[in-house]
Design a protein around this motif. Sequence first.
Motif, PDB file in Angstrom:
ATOM      1  N   THR A  30      53.482  46.973  28.078  1.00 42.52           N
ATOM      2  CA  THR A  30      52.519  45.767  27.350  1.00 42.52           C
ATOM      3  C   THR A  30      51.727  44.792  28.016  1.00 42.52           C
ATOM      4  O   THR A  30      51.494  43.775  27.546  1.00 42.52           O
ATOM      5  N   ASP A  31      51.700  45.016  29.483  1.00 39.60           N
ATOM      6  CA  ASP A  31      51.066  44.243  30.530  1.00 39.60           C
ATOM      7  C   ASP A  31      51.606  42.651  30.409  1.00 39.60           C
ATOM      8  O   ASP A  31      50.859  41.712  30.576  1.00 39.60           O
ATOM      9  N   TYR A  32      52.801  42.861  30.313  1.00 41.49           N
ATOM     10  CA  TYR A  32      53.510  41.360  30.344  1.00 41.49           C
ATOM     11  C   TYR A  32      53.115  40.532  31.518  1.00 41.49           C
ATOM     12  O   TYR A  32      52.741  39.449  31.367  1.00 41.49           O
ATOM     13  N   TYR A  33      53.250  41.009  32.873  1.00 43.11           N
ATOM     14  CA  TYR A  33      53.030  40.277  33.993  1.00 43.11           C
ATOM     15  C   TYR A  33      51.376  40.170  34.180  1.00 43.11           C
ATOM     16  O   TYR A  33      51.165  39.115  34.720  1.00 43.11           O
ATOM     17  N   LYS A  34      50.708  41.120  33.571  1.00 39.00           N
ATOM     18  CA  LYS A  34      49.228  40.982  33.879  1.00 39.00           C
ATOM     19  C   LYS A  34      48.927  39.692  32.868  1.00 39.00           C
ATOM     20  O   LYS A  34      47.918  38.951  33.422  1.00 39.00           O
ATOM     21  N   ASN A  35      49.259  39.269  31.745  1.00 35.90           N
ATOM     22  CA  ASN A  35      49.175  38.186  30.895  1.00 35.90           C
ATOM     23  C   ASN A  35      49.828  37.135  31.512  1.00 35.90           C
ATOM     24  O   ASN A  35      49.258  36.102  31.315  1.00 35.90           O
ATOM     25  N   LYS A  36      50.996  37.086  32.123  1.00 42.14           N
ATOM     26  CA  LYS A  36      51.605  36.009  32.446  1.00 42.14           C
ATOM     27  C   LYS A  36      50.971  35.447  33.717  1.00 42.14           C
ATOM     28  O   LYS A  36      50.944  34.176  33.990  1.00 42.14           O
TER      29      LYS A  36
END
Length: 122
Positions: free
Chosen positions: A65-71
Motif C-alpha cells: 500500500t506504499d505506507y512508507y512511501k506516503n509517510k
Amino acid sequence: MAASRYRKFLRLCQEWPLDETKRGRDLGKHIRDRVAIAFKHGEHTKITDEKECDRMLENLQKINTDYYKNKYPRLYDSTATLCTLEQCTIIVSTDFMEDMNELNKGTFQKLREAFWNIDKKR
C-alpha cells in the motif's frame, strides 16, 4: 484462524502487481510462491507461530500500500545517480541485465562459447 490468515494472504497476492520486466526476479511472484509453500494445505494449514505470520502479513501489506512511501515522501524525483524512475526501471529489467552481461564478456569467453556451440551442433 488459519483460514482467515490464508484468505488475507490470498487477497494480498491478488493485489500485488507483477512486473513482467523482471522475469524470474519479481517480488510479487516470489511472494506468491512463498504463500503457496507456507499454505500448502490451504485453509487447513496449521500455523506454528501466529504472531510471526501476522507480522509478515502486516509488513507485506505496508509495502503493497506504499505506507512508507506516503509517510516519508521524497523531495526529488531522481536518485543519487541522477536517474529517474523510468530509467531505473529500464536498468533493473531482465532484458537490460542480460544485454549488459553479454557486453561485459571478454573476447576469450565469447570465442569459447562460440566454439562450444559449434561442438554441440555436431
